[in-house]
Enzyme design. Structure first.
Site, short mmCIF file in Angstrom:
data_model
loop_
_atom_site.label_atom_id
_atom_site.label_comp_id
_atom_site.label_asym_id
_atom_site.label_seq_id
_atom_site.Cartn_x
_atom_site.Cartn_y
_atom_site.Cartn_z
N GLU A 1 -4.19 1.67 -7.12
CA GLU A 1 -4.61 2.73 -6.21
C GLU A 1 -3.75 3.97 -6.47
O GLU A 1 -2.66 4.11 -5.89
CB GLU A 1 -4.41 2.27 -4.76
CG GLU A 1 -5.21 1.04 -4.41
CD GLU A 1 -5.57 1.04 -2.93
OE1 GLU A 1 -6.77 1.09 -2.63
OE2 GLU A 1 -4.66 1.05 -2.09
N GLY B 1 -7.50 8.35 0.17
CA GLY B 1 -7.53 9.07 1.45
C GLY B 1 -8.29 10.37 1.39
O GLY B 1 -8.86 10.76 0.36
N HIS C 1 0.85 -1.19 0.00
CA HIS C 1 0.00 0.00 0.00
C HIS C 1 0.89 1.25 0.00
O HIS C 1 1.95 1.26 0.62
CB HIS C 1 -0.93 0.00 1.23
CG HIS C 1 -1.96 1.08 1.16
ND1 HIS C 1 -1.69 2.38 1.52
CD2 HIS C 1 -3.25 1.07 0.73
CE1 HIS C 1 -2.78 3.12 1.32
NE2 HIS C 1 -3.74 2.34 0.85
N SER D 1 -10.79 6.57 -3.14
CA SER D 1 -12.00 7.39 -3.05
C SER D 1 -13.20 6.76 -3.75
O SER D 1 -14.01 7.46 -4.37
CB SER D 1 -11.74 8.80 -3.59
OG SER D 1 -10.80 9.47 -2.77
C1 PEP Z 1 -6.87 3.25 0.37
O1 PEP Z 1 -6.23 4.02 1.07
O2 PEP Z 1 -6.40 2.17 -0.03
C2 PEP Z 1 -8.22 3.62 -0.01
C3 PEP Z 1 -8.79 2.95 -0.99
O3 PEP Z 1 -8.78 4.62 0.71
P1 PEP Z 1 -10.05 5.52 0.35
O4 PEP Z 1 -11.11 4.64 -0.26
O5 PEP Z 1 -10.48 6.07 1.67
O6 PEP Z 1 -9.58 6.54 -0.60
#
Ligand code: PEP
Length: 262
Positions: A168, A174, A96, A215
């Protein structure tokens, strides 16, 4: 039909009590899932067993957010793949961007962790993503395919069918993330699919579940899932409350039904 994946990592959030409440409230939503939907939850280490036990009668896998790159030894604070398995994990999130940014994770350590996980019978969920700078320079595809290639170095064609990959974008995840458009998400995953085809072959590349994360919310989930190279969604904040995860399960189920009748 290919299985659709939907899961969430809780990052460093929740207490024992909150985990109990979450499992209790989400369980009814997991009990009659479409056979084409596979869900998973990735809590912090101390709650993995609790989640795995509470949801053992459902089609929801439990995972861990990280593992050590060695199988045992003098590595204070680390958790090995065997330990992860012992506490009920069947998935391991690896690479990640928060681990890459704050905890020294590199493509090389990601690769070690992927190999160890596969050798232990755990399914690695490899996270890759381009930074905002890379996006601006127009090298997103190169960057993520490079991360995938290094992560899979030494992984056989047979083993890679156990791997999941999440695209991602670092700029999309985030609190301050800007959600990728469906086109951007699809472009990233199409690049990964084509990288997998080069590394293995197209049949194998098609068999590796590719997830989008960053997101994801109740407004964009369906559009994302309708893209040809998006086999699932990896969700943070929207799924941190059981109501949010339940709503996503419902939306994903609607897309599965749509595609079954198409
Ligand atoms: C992540 O941090 O892997 C993630 C998907 O977070 P979010 O959906 O909150 O953006």
């Amino acid at each position: 039909m290919k299985k659709v994946w939907l899961g969430s990592s809780w990052k460093m959030n929740k207490t024992n009590e909150e985990v109990g409440r979450y499992c209790q409230l989400i369980k009814p939503h997991l009990s009659n899932l479409s056979a084409d939907l596979q869900t998973f939850l990735i809590p912090p280490f101390p709650y993995v067993k609790q989640v795995e036990t509470a949801l053992s009668e459902t089609r929801c896998l439990a995972g861990v957010q990280n593992v050590g790159w060695a199988s045992s030894g003098p590595y204070t604070g680390e958790v090995s793949v065997d330990m992860a398995k012992d506490i009920g994990a069947s998935l391991v999130e690896i690479g990640h961007s928060e681990r890459r940014e704050w905890f020294g994770e590199t493509d090389a350590t990601v690769n070690k962790k992927v190999i160890l996980s596969l050798n232990t019978g755990l399914r690695p969920l490899i996270c890759v993503g381009d930074t905002a700078d890379e996006k601006c320079w127009g090298v997103s595809a190169e960057s993520i395919v490079r991360q995938v290639k290094i992560a899979l170095h030494g992984v056989s064609a047979e083993q890679v069918t156990k791997v999941l990959i999440a695209y991602e974008p670092v700029w999309a995840i985030g609190e301050h993330g800007i959600p990728a458009s469906t086109e951007e998400a699809e472009m990233g995953l199409a690049a990964i699919r084509s990288g997998l085809t080069t590394l293995y072959d197209s049949e194998i590349a098609q068999s590796v579940p590719l997830l989008y994360g960053g997101s994801v919310n109740i407004h964009n989930a369906k559009m994302l899932l309708r893209q040809p190279n998006i086999d699932g969604l990896f969700v943070g904040r929207t799924a941190w409350q059981p109501e949010g995860f339940a709503r996503l399960i419902q939306l994903v189920t609607e897309v599965i039904e749509e595609q079954a009748y198409a």
